[in-house]
Design an enzyme around this catalytic site. Sequence first.
Site, short mmCIF file in Angstrom:
data_model
loop_
_atom_site.label_atom_id
_atom_site.label_comp_id
_atom_site.label_asym_id
_atom_site.label_seq_id
_atom_site.Cartn_x
_atom_site.Cartn_y
_atom_site.Cartn_z
N SER A 145 -12.86 26.17 18.38
CA SER A 145 -13.69 25.27 17.59
C SER A 145 -14.83 24.69 18.43
O SER A 145 -15.62 25.45 18.96
CB SER A 145 -12.81 24.20 16.97
N TRP A 191 -15.04 26.20 6.31
CA TRP A 191 -15.99 25.31 7.01
C TRP A 191 -16.68 26.07 8.15
O TRP A 191 -17.84 25.85 8.45
CB TRP A 191 -15.19 24.12 7.53
N HIS A 205 -7.46 26.27 10.23
CA HIS A 205 -8.27 26.08 11.44
C HIS A 205 -7.37 25.63 12.60
O HIS A 205 -6.86 24.51 12.59
CB HIS A 205 -9.29 24.99 11.11
N LYS A 255 -17.41 26.84 20.82
CA LYS A 255 -18.88 26.82 20.94
C LYS A 255 -19.23 26.78 22.43
O LYS A 255 -20.11 27.50 22.91
CB LYS A 255 -19.46 25.59 20.23
C1 GCU Z 1 -15.38 19.57 13.10
C2 GCU Z 1 -16.77 20.11 13.32
C3 GCU Z 1 -16.76 21.56 13.76
C4 GCU Z 1 -15.82 21.74 14.93
C5 GCU Z 1 -14.47 21.19 14.58
C6 GCU Z 1 -13.45 21.24 15.74
O1 GCU Z 1 -14.82 20.15 11.97
O2 GCU Z 1 -17.51 19.93 12.14
O3 GCU Z 1 -18.06 21.99 14.12
O4 GCU Z 1 -15.76 23.10 15.29
O5 GCU Z 1 -14.59 19.84 14.22
O6 GCU Z 1 -13.83 21.18 16.89
O7 GCU Z 1 -12.25 21.28 15.43
#
Ligand code: GCU
Length: 401
Positions: free
Chosen positions: A238, A329, A380, A242
């Site tokens: 997540s 998402w 997720h 990134k």
């Molecule tokens: C939020 C955010 C995402 C990210 C996520 C996470 O949902 O909007 O961009 O990837 O958190 O880190 O679990």
Amino acid sequence: MQYVKRFALYFLFVIVLNRLQAQNTGEPNYDESKVPAYTLPNVLKTVTNRQVRNKATWEQLRRPEIIKLFEDNVYGQMPKAFDRLTYSIKRENISAMAGKATLKEVLIEVVHDQKRLAINLVLFVPTKPKGPVPVFLLINNRGKENTDPIRAHKSDFWPAEMVIDSGYAIAAFHVSDLAPDDTVSYVNGVLRLYPEQVTAPNGMRAIGAWAWGASRVLDYFEKDPSIDAKKVAIVGHSRGGKAALWAAAEDQRFAMCFSNCSGNTGAALSRRRFGETIRRINTVFPHWFAKNYKKFNNNEDLLPVDQHMLLAAIAPRPLYVTNASKDLWADPTGTYLSLKNASSVYALYKLGSNLPANPPAINQPIINSSLGYHNREGEHNLTAYDWNSFLKFADVYLKSR
Ligand code: GCU
């Protein structure tokens, strides 16, 4: 005729209005039919419109250009200079995991301009390896208990035993050592060493700081004889996913990258505006990306890059990205399309050409490709299923070399 024209105009007006409304309310779009028409920037065309036809032009011209575009517009600069990096082993246990592994808790210290930053690394190395071993390094964006060195707490987020049993070392550091994940206190980490970054429009922020930390851990691996520093796989989930992509793109010493459910400004295409958008991510997490990135709120088409170019910047190193079926998402389709659009760069190296045009079915991993992928059934998260696929992918591309 007049009537038809009027009706057509009215129809167009309603469409535009709807789109503007959707953007302004920030309502996420989960409807494939509402994905706007978009054109991706051509990963193989330089800013001066030169077509890239071979590895040399890619490596000398286009790749550096793309990295600079991401630095200036998205993740911020990556400071390269520091005065000193030292390390000390705080704790070692040569019979961890019932004798299967050696545990090292390493304190890595980076000094710059008389300021000091500490990175705490947890590392398990298989006992009696034949030589230096490849390692999986997780950027931990969840609780520290996930990487418990004494293994009182075990978690699928970082299944250390499973990785050790497969013959790899496994390591992790926590993002808070580099930049606390908070809109205010994110500056209380590596940014103390580089205060000019905080005010610069293209200054590094939290995601850049976490990626920077991954590179400092790699600096340490180069000094640890039990680790094969040419075989370091960076892993992130997540927001950590990134950072893992950005680390692998910036630092070509990373041999492999696993980016799990990384979504917007990770592996997913921004221009699709499906699920999370740039505006939403910049609003809720203003401390993650460079200030300049805010210019692209509701303005995706103006971005000189899209995320397929970040994936392409990792070529020719093996890259594995994932989604979870219920995690809309993070836009699973947009993630796969991003990977697919990166494949023209891997093709310059005669790699990654076997990616199907459409995303594979749920729980059907693509392992035998330098661009690997799966969409796991479920939510997720980073799970044992994900790690199991990572290990299979690593067996093909890290072990055999
Ligand atoms: C939020 C955010 C995402 C990210 C996520 C996470 O949902 O909007 O961009 O990837 O958190 O880190 O679990």
